[in-house]
Design a protein around this motif. Sequence first.
Motif, short mmCIF file in Angstrom:
data_model
loop_
_atom_site.label_atom_id
_atom_site.label_comp_id
_atom_site.label_asym_id
_atom_site.label_seq_id
_atom_site.Cartn_x
_atom_site.Cartn_y
_atom_site.Cartn_z
N ASP A 289 0.83 -1.17 0.03
CA ASP A 289 -0.12 0.06 0.02
C ASP A 289 0.81 1.25 0.17
O ASP A 289 1.74 1.67 0.79
CB ASP A 289 -0.98 0.10 1.25
N LEU A 290 0.88 1.91 -1.22
CA LEU A 290 1.80 3.19 -1.37
C LEU A 290 1.02 4.52 -1.47
O LEU A 290 -0.20 4.39 -2.21
CB LEU A 290 2.77 2.92 -2.27
N PRO A 291 1.49 5.51 -1.26
CA PRO A 291 1.02 6.79 -1.59
C PRO A 291 1.01 6.84 -3.09
O PRO A 291 2.06 6.17 -3.67
CB PRO A 291 1.70 7.85 -0.95
N GLU A 292 0.40 7.81 -3.75
CA GLU A 292 0.22 7.83 -5.03
C GLU A 292 1.69 7.97 -5.74
O GLU A 292 2.27 7.59 -6.75
CB GLU A 292 -0.55 8.61 -5.79
N ARG A 293 2.24 9.14 -5.06
CA ARG A 293 3.54 9.70 -5.45
C ARG A 293 4.84 9.25 -4.63
O ARG A 293 5.59 10.06 -4.25
CB ARG A 293 3.56 11.16 -6.01
N ALA A 294 4.65 8.02 -4.33
CA ALA A 294 5.69 7.66 -2.96
C ALA A 294 7.20 7.75 -3.51
O ALA A 294 7.56 7.47 -4.85
CB ALA A 294 5.27 6.22 -2.65
#
Length: 203
Positions: free
Chosen positions: A41-46
């Motif tokens: 699970d990653l933020p969109e602009r990780a």
Amino acid sequence: MTNDFLKNKKFIFDRWASSYDWLLPSVFYQAVHKRLLEYVDLPERANILDLGCGTGRLLERLANEFPYLRATGLDLSSKMLQVARLSNRHHPRLIFIEGKAEALPFGDGQFEAVFNSISFLHYQEPKLVLQELARVLSPGGRFYLVDITTKKEKEPQTLSISHQGIKFYSPQQREILGAAAGLSCLHHYYLLGPVLLTVFAKP
């Protein structure tokens, strides 16, 4: 940790590099990575780090799955990194640099996530590696540790391969090591046989 130990590890992986993606490990890693992606699970602009990235296959799969992420692969082996750079289809989103897990060349809180797959077993100083990982993680960041586990609870299971030792850690041992570095264990997931994913979070 001795410099000789690191030189020996580097020598082994440098020799493997040219054929690594054609050997059995590549099939094994492909299966492990496919299962791992189910739990990421990653933020969109990780901005992420793959520690012990080898030939860069995990980062390639993550870049395909998350089209806006930026990522750095770090490895001790210059030859592995050479292979990774030659096959890097996502430059400049993905970059690969040489370095040691025990002294990461990054700023505090630089990454939203750190990955380490089938590599932790090689570290002679796991506490130091985890301290460094915790340092470069941003608050709320995740550490995805994928490695072979053991049922021995009190101490790591050590396997000697010539003069190179590797260590397997139980789920409980992973939690203790993570807590000492200020990381909270969120979940354990078995991916393939004894290969266990442990997800940590930085408060």
